[in-house]
Design a protein around this motif. Structure first.
Motif, PDB file in Angstrom:
ATOM      1  N   SER A  89       0.841  -1.201   0.000  1.00  0.00           N
ATOM      2  CA  SER A  89       0.000   0.000   0.000  1.00  0.00           C
ATOM      3  C   SER A  89       0.871   1.243   0.000  1.00  0.00           C
ATOM      4  N   PRO A  90       0.446   2.321  -0.695  1.00  0.00           N
ATOM      5  CA  PRO A  90       1.166   3.593  -0.592  1.00  0.00           C
ATOM      6  C   PRO A  90       1.227   4.111   0.834  1.00  0.00           C
ATOM      7  N   ASP A  91       0.250   3.718   1.664  1.00  0.00           N
ATOM      8  CA  ASP A  91       0.237   4.162   3.052  1.00  0.00           C
ATOM      9  C   ASP A  91       1.368   3.538   3.860  1.00  0.00           C
ATOM     10  N   TYR A  92       1.983   2.501   3.315  1.00  0.00           N
ATOM     11  CA  TYR A  92       3.037   1.791   4.040  1.00  0.00           C
ATOM     12  C   TYR A  92       4.434   2.152   3.536  1.00  0.00           C
ATOM     13  N   GLN A  93       4.572   3.235   2.765  1.00  0.00           N
ATOM     14  CA  GLN A  93       5.862   3.582   2.173  1.00  0.00           C
ATOM     15  C   GLN A  93       6.948   3.830   3.215  1.00  0.00           C
ATOM     16  N   MET A  94       6.569   4.319   4.399  1.00  0.00           N
ATOM     17  CA  MET A  94       7.563   4.607   5.426  1.00  0.00           C
ATOM     18  C   MET A  94       8.303   3.341   5.854  1.00  0.00           C
ATOM     19  N   CYS A  95       7.659   2.181   5.699  1.00  0.00           N
ATOM     20  CA  CYS A  95       8.318   0.923   6.047  1.00  0.00           C
ATOM     21  C   CYS A  95       9.580   0.711   5.215  1.00  0.00           C
ATOM     22  N   ASP A  96       9.642   1.362   4.038  1.00  0.00           N
ATOM     23  CA  ASP A  96      10.790   1.210   3.140  1.00  0.00           C
ATOM     24  C   ASP A  96      11.710   2.419   3.154  1.00  0.00           C
ATOM     25  N   ILE A  97      11.130   3.622   3.209  1.00  0.00           N
ATOM     26  CA  ILE A  97      11.959   4.824   3.054  1.00  0.00           C
ATOM     27  C   ILE A  97      12.323   5.466   4.391  1.00  0.00           C
ATOM     28  N   GLY A  98      11.744   5.019   5.487  1.00  0.00           N
ATOM     29  CA  GLY A  98      12.016   5.631   6.785  1.00  0.00           C
ATOM     30  C   GLY A  98      13.467   5.483   7.206  1.00  0.00           C
TER      31      GLY A  98
END
Length: 247
Positions: free
Chosen positions: A42-51
């Protein structure tokens, strides 16, 4: 028993950690839904990758520093216990269970378990880890983690397991649960700024990891693992220059 921990207050950004089973696209720990794929779900979960300040971490190379006091005020918990498909979670309906930082209260909203532990200490993993999730009036979060090792029976763990419904998402009521048996007698700790360990992986969460583990029996650990049906720990995340404070 008085608990004193010191900590510098931080701005908390993520407020979605009140329950790991948050709404949104399904995620998990196996198959195509493993943590490495969360950002793809999901786009809402992008922080899981870019954080850049993600949790959990391996606690090593700490620095010692003076900080402000954290007082733990836990009594008997009443609420419910549920297997939400990701963890076994105890939701606290009391308003008098909290930690206080610089005179501000962070209410205990829930606590839950991971097996094996998510955080590591000097590269060491533990059979389980308990996360006590607190929130203040502004939605800022503080998570206190306790490592759980194999040893003596824990009466509170046994009460939780007895009350737990084997079916997912069917809560069972609990009353007067003494969660203080999940607190070690010595409250030395590590502190760092991190994130939710579940989607959406929001950052800005203050983490306190107590140094001394608490014991559960082998039978209790096996019962929790059976309830999870699989491991539910996110892999260790890079520090990216973050400092870990030890008292």
């Amino acid at each position: 028993m008085k608990k004193i921990i010191k900590i510098v207050p931080m701005l908390i950004a993520g407020i979605g950690f009140i329950t790991p089973a948050i709404s949104g696209p399904h995620w998990g720990y196996e198959g195509d839904e493993i943590p490495e794929n969360w950002a793809k779900l999901s786009p809402d979960y992008q922080m899981c990758d870019i954080g850049r300040n993600q949790s959990p971490v391996n606690i090593a190379g700490t620095i010692h520093a003076q900080a402000n006091a954290l007082d733990i005020h836990y009594g008997l918990v009443s609420g419910n216990v549920v297997n939400n498909g990701h963890t076994v979670q105890i939701n606290d309906k009391n308003t008098n269970d909290y930690v206080a930082i610089d005179g501000e209260k962070y209410k205990l909203t829930q606590f839950h378990f991971h097996a094996p532990s998510e955080n590591q200490i000097n590269g060491q993993s533990y059979p389980m880890e308990a996360h006590f999730v607190h929130q203040n009036g502004d939605g800022e979060l503080l998570v206190m983690a306790v490592m759980l090792e194999q040893g003596n029976e824990n009466p509170t763990a046994e009460e939780i397991l007895l009350a737990l419904n084997e079916k997912e998402n069917l809560p069972s009521n609990i009353n007067d649960l003494d969660i203080r048996s999940f607190l070690p007698p010595v409250n030395d700790y590590y502190r760092f700024s991190g994130s939710l360990t579940t989607p959406p992986c929001s950052e800005g969460v203050t983490w306190i990891v107590l140094k001394q583990p608490v014991q559960l029996s082998k039978t209790e650990i096996v019962k929790f693992e059976h309830a999870f049906k699989h491991h539910n720990n996110r892999p260790i995340q890079p520090l990216h220059g973050r400092l870990i404070i030890a008292n």
